[in-house]
Design an enzyme around this catalytic site. Structure first.
Site, short mmCIF file in Angstrom:
data_model
loop_
_atom_site.label_atom_id
_atom_site.label_comp_id
_atom_site.label_asym_id
_atom_site.label_seq_id
_atom_site.Cartn_x
_atom_site.Cartn_y
_atom_site.Cartn_z
N ILE A 197 -2.68 -0.04 -5.12
CA ILE A 197 -2.86 0.11 -6.56
C ILE A 197 -2.83 -1.29 -7.18
O ILE A 197 -1.93 -2.08 -6.89
CB ILE A 197 -1.77 1.01 -7.15
CG1 ILE A 197 -1.82 2.39 -6.45
CG2 ILE A 197 -1.95 1.16 -8.66
CD1 ILE A 197 -0.68 3.31 -6.81
N GLU B 226 -4.63 4.37 3.19
CA GLU B 226 -3.69 3.50 2.49
C GLU B 226 -4.30 3.05 1.17
O GLU B 226 -5.41 2.55 1.13
CB GLU B 226 -3.38 2.27 3.36
CG GLU B 226 -2.73 2.66 4.68
CD GLU B 226 -2.51 1.46 5.58
OE1 GLU B 226 -1.94 0.48 5.09
OE2 GLU B 226 -2.91 1.52 6.75
N THR C 97 0.84 -1.20 0.00
CA THR C 97 0.00 0.00 0.00
C THR C 97 0.87 1.25 0.00
O THR C 97 1.98 1.23 0.52
CB THR C 97 -0.93 0.05 1.24
OG1 THR C 97 -0.13 -0.01 2.42
CG2 THR C 97 -1.94 -1.07 1.23
N ASN D 10 1.05 5.02 1.39
CA ASN D 10 0.49 5.81 2.48
C ASN D 10 0.66 7.30 2.22
O ASN D 10 1.72 7.72 1.77
CB ASN D 10 1.21 5.47 3.79
CG ASN D 10 0.93 4.06 4.24
OD1 ASN D 10 1.31 3.11 3.55
ND2 ASN D 10 0.29 3.91 5.35
N LYS E 274 -13.58 -3.35 9.76
CA LYS E 274 -13.90 -4.29 10.83
C LYS E 274 -12.65 -5.03 11.29
O LYS E 274 -11.63 -5.03 10.60
CB LYS E 274 -14.98 -5.27 10.39
CG LYS E 274 -14.68 -6.09 9.14
CD LYS E 274 -15.86 -7.02 8.87
CE LYS E 274 -15.57 -8.05 7.81
NZ LYS E 274 -16.02 -7.63 6.48
#
Length: 155
Positions: A84, A81, A29, A31, A109
Site C-alpha cells: 500500500i 502481496e 507488504t 499478505n 522475473k
C-alpha cells in the site's frame, strides 16, 4: 490474459508473510492467507499489478501488488502481496484488507541482485502512481470499498 479478470475485487485477512518486504526491501507488504490466494483465478497471470486498497474501514490508498512465486526468493507457494503506497504507523495483521486490482504492470522475473529487485519495485510503484491518477482509475477509487457492512465480494 493478465487483463481478462480485471477489475478484480478481493477481501481477506492480513496474515504474517515472510518478513522480507519491510526489512530487506524497504517495501512493507500485506499478505493474504493461502485460502484467499487460492480463490484467485488460476489462470490469472503472475506478475505486478496496481489498484486501490483499504485496511479495515480506513482510507483508500494506491497500491501495487505482486502475484506469483517471487523467483528471486524461489518460493514454493504462490503468494499475493500488496504494497500500500502509504505509511502506516503500525502493522495490521489480523485486519481485513480490501483491494481492487485495476491494471497490469509487468510479468514476474528474477533479478541478479537485491539492488536490481529494489530498483524494479520502486519503478513499479511510480508506474502504479501514474496509472492511478488517470480519471478512469480515480473514479473507481471508492466504488468497491463503501459497500454495506457485512457484504463481501468473492468471499
Amino acid at each position: 490474459s493478465a487483463m481478462r479478470h480485471l477489475p478484480y475485487f478481493c477481501r481477506g485477512e492480513v496474515v504474517e508473510g515472510f518478513g522480507r518486504g519491510s526489512k530487506e526491501l524497504g517495501v512493507p507488504t500485506a499478505n493474504f492467507s493461502e485460502q484467499v490466494v487460492e480463490s484467485f483465478p488460476s489462470d490469472m497471470s503472475t506478475g505486478i499489478y496496481y489498484g486501490w486498497a483499504c485496511v479495515g474501514n480506513g482510507d483508500v490508498h494506491k497500491m501495487v501488488l505482486s502475484i506469483g512465486w517471487n523467483p528471486f526468493y524461489k518460493n514454493i507457494k504462490k503468494s499475493v502481496e500488496t504494497h500500500i503506497i502509504h505509511t502506516f504507523k503500525d502493522d495490521f495483521y489480523g485486519e481485513i484488507l480490501s483491494i481492487v486490482i485495476l491494471g497490469y504492470i509487468r510479468s514476474e522475473k528474477n533479478f541478479s541482485s537485491l539492488e536490481a529487485l529494489i530498483s524494479a519495485i520502486q519503478e513499479d510503484i511510480e508506474e502504479a502512481k501514474r496509472q492511478l491518477d488517470l480519471p478512469e482509475h480515480l473514479k473507481l477509487k471508492d466504488n468497491f470499498f463503501h459497500l454495506r457492512e457485512g457484504k463481501t465480494v468473492n468471499h
